[in-house]
Design an enzyme around this catalytic site. Structure first.
Site, PDB file in Angstrom:
ATOM      1  N   ARG A 237     -10.034  -6.335 -37.638  1.00 45.84           N
ATOM      2  CA  ARG A 237      -9.146  -5.419 -38.258  1.00 45.84           C
ATOM      3  C   ARG A 237      -9.947  -4.433 -39.125  1.00 45.84           C
ATOM      4  O   ARG A 237     -10.499  -4.717 -40.138  1.00 45.84           O
ATOM      5  CB  ARG A 237      -7.887  -5.898 -38.733  1.00 45.84           C
ATOM      6  CG  ARG A 237      -6.769  -6.376 -37.722  1.00 45.84           C
ATOM      7  CD  ARG A 237      -6.381  -5.188 -36.760  1.00 45.84           C
ATOM      8  NE  ARG A 237      -5.284  -5.639 -35.981  1.00 45.84           N
ATOM      9  CZ  ARG A 237      -5.869  -6.077 -34.488  1.00 45.84           C
ATOM     10  NH1 ARG A 237      -6.915  -5.959 -34.302  1.00 45.84           N
ATOM     11  NH2 ARG A 237      -4.526  -6.286 -33.588  1.00 45.84           N
ATOM     12  N   GLU A 266      -7.800   4.586 -36.536  1.00 51.61           N
ATOM     13  CA  GLU A 266      -8.218   4.806 -35.211  1.00 51.61           C
ATOM     14  C   GLU A 266      -7.153   5.974 -34.446  1.00 51.61           C
ATOM     15  O   GLU A 266      -5.880   5.697 -34.674  1.00 51.61           O
ATOM     16  CB  GLU A 266      -8.090   3.344 -34.591  1.00 51.61           C
ATOM     17  CG  GLU A 266      -9.069   2.409 -35.281  1.00 51.61           C
ATOM     18  CD  GLU A 266      -9.021   0.965 -34.681  1.00 51.61           C
ATOM     19  OE1 GLU A 266      -8.158   0.882 -33.600  1.00 51.61           O
ATOM     20  OE2 GLU A 266      -9.597   0.151 -35.216  1.00 51.61           O
ATOM     21  N   HIS A 285     -12.733   0.184 -30.328  1.00 52.01           N
ATOM     22  CA  HIS A 285     -11.849  -0.900 -30.262  1.00 52.01           C
ATOM     23  C   HIS A 285     -11.947  -1.637 -28.744  1.00 52.01           C
ATOM     24  O   HIS A 285     -10.638  -1.880 -28.337  1.00 52.01           O
ATOM     25  CB  HIS A 285     -10.491  -0.570 -30.809  1.00 52.01           C
ATOM     26  CG  HIS A 285      -9.563  -1.751 -31.414  1.00 52.01           C
ATOM     27  ND1 HIS A 285      -8.742  -1.756 -32.206  1.00 52.01           N
ATOM     28  CD2 HIS A 285      -9.708  -3.069 -30.928  1.00 52.01           C
ATOM     29  CE1 HIS A 285      -8.198  -2.824 -32.409  1.00 52.01           C
ATOM     30  NE2 HIS A 285      -8.674  -3.460 -31.738  1.00 52.01           N
TER      31      HIS A 285
END
EC number: 1.1.1.79
Length: 324
Positions: A237, A266, A285
């Site tokens: 994370r 993000e 991601h």
């Protein structure tokens, strides 16, 4: 009458049909306050919620008095207010096992691409810079027989250790909340404190969930303890890392390179200094982003919601005590 559920993420047709066999399904684009207000009656009657990448907080739950279970198409659930869900006896389901191997593949890809400068040199070839036999300024560093430090020896950490140990003959160090006997027996992994791991590892792979305890666990102090030749990898994370401290460590040469699948914010801002660094591999991601795995995650999430609304919480439930 079938229970009513809200779907806020598109599903493949066959999975949508499976969901519709059990529930009356209402599809919405997102969980924004505007969407909730426009569909107030639907939200007020919904007993189930399924999707991903949206915040589920106390304010939303106030609008959903009949909600009994929510199912996320992800392993992480830091965008869910678990305390608020638990206080209202709402089950939270997730997909922890489906993506293990795929995320481990992504981690290994980041290790290899940063060490061998794959992205950087590929761009140089495309730019027409390969005009003669390459020299040292194109060289990378070896991966095989280098020491891998894993911070967080869960399912994904174990899968990464398997690849590194058997595929690349890498000694494994790890730091976790407790000793992992299987990792030590199968991969000859050595448990050590975080400082020792940082000082001895050639690659530091961070695979931790975001909690109050792990927020900014990695900052200037931790990067300063790493080898100047070390490569930092994060596919856990983003907010577990102080991104400004990482940028500073890279700029000052405290660490050699970084491979990043997650970020504090993000999508990553287009003006982030990380994007101008040749020694940074930044991907959006993609940890679990394969067709096969994303389908498997969606299928698991559908089954999880069906199980939860039938009172079956033996697996994949974050707060199973709610069902007691």
């Amino acid at each position: 009458m079938k229970p009513s559920v809200i779907l806020y993420k598109a599903l493949p047709d066959d999975l949508l049909q499976r969901l519709q066999e059990h529930f009356t399904v209402h599809q919405v684009a997102n969980l924004s306050p505007q969407t909730v207000e426009q569909n107030a009656a639907i939200f007020a009657e919904a007993e189930g919620l399924l999707g991903s990448n949206e915040n589920v907080n106390a304010a939303l739950l106030e609008k959903m008095p009949k909600l009994r279970a929510t199912s996320t198409i992800s392993v992480g659930y830091d965008n869910f207010d678990v305390d608020a869900l638990t206080a209202r006896k709402i089950l939270l389901m997730h997909t922890p096992t489906v993506l293990t191997e795929t995320v481990a593949d992504t981690l290994m890809a980041l290790v290899l691409s940063t060490a061998r400068r794959v992205v950087e040199v590929a761009e140089r070839v495309k730019a027409g810079e390969w005009t003669a036999s390459i020299g040292p300024d194109w060289y990378g560093t070896d991966v095989h027989h280098k020491t891998l430090g894993i911070v967080g020896m869960g399912r994904i950490g174990m899968a990464l250790a398997q690849r590194a140990h058997f595929g690349f003959n890498m000694p494994i160090l790890y730091n976790a909340r407790r000793h992992h006997k299987e990792a030590e027996e199968r991969f000859n992994a050595r448990y050590c404190d975080l400082d020792t791991l940082l000082q001895e590892s050639d690659f530091v792979c961070l695979i931790l969930p975001l909690t109050d305890e792990t927020h900014h666990l990695f900052g200037a102090e931790q990067f300063a303890k790493m080898k100047s030749s070390a490569i930092f990898i994060n596919a856990g994370r983003g907010p577990v890392v102080d991104e400004n401290a990482l940028i500073a460590a890279l700029q000052k040469g405290e660490i050699h390179a970084a491979g990043l699948d997650v970020f504090e914010q993000e999508p990553l801002s287009v003006d982030s200094p990380l994007l101008s660094m040749a020694n940074v591999v930044a991907v959006p991601h993609i940890g679990s982003a394969t067709h096969e795995t994303r389908y498997g995650m969606a299928a698991c999430a559908v089954d999880n919601l069906i199980d939860a609304l039938q009172g079956k919480v033996e697996k994949n439930c974050v707060n199973p005590h709610v069902a007691d």
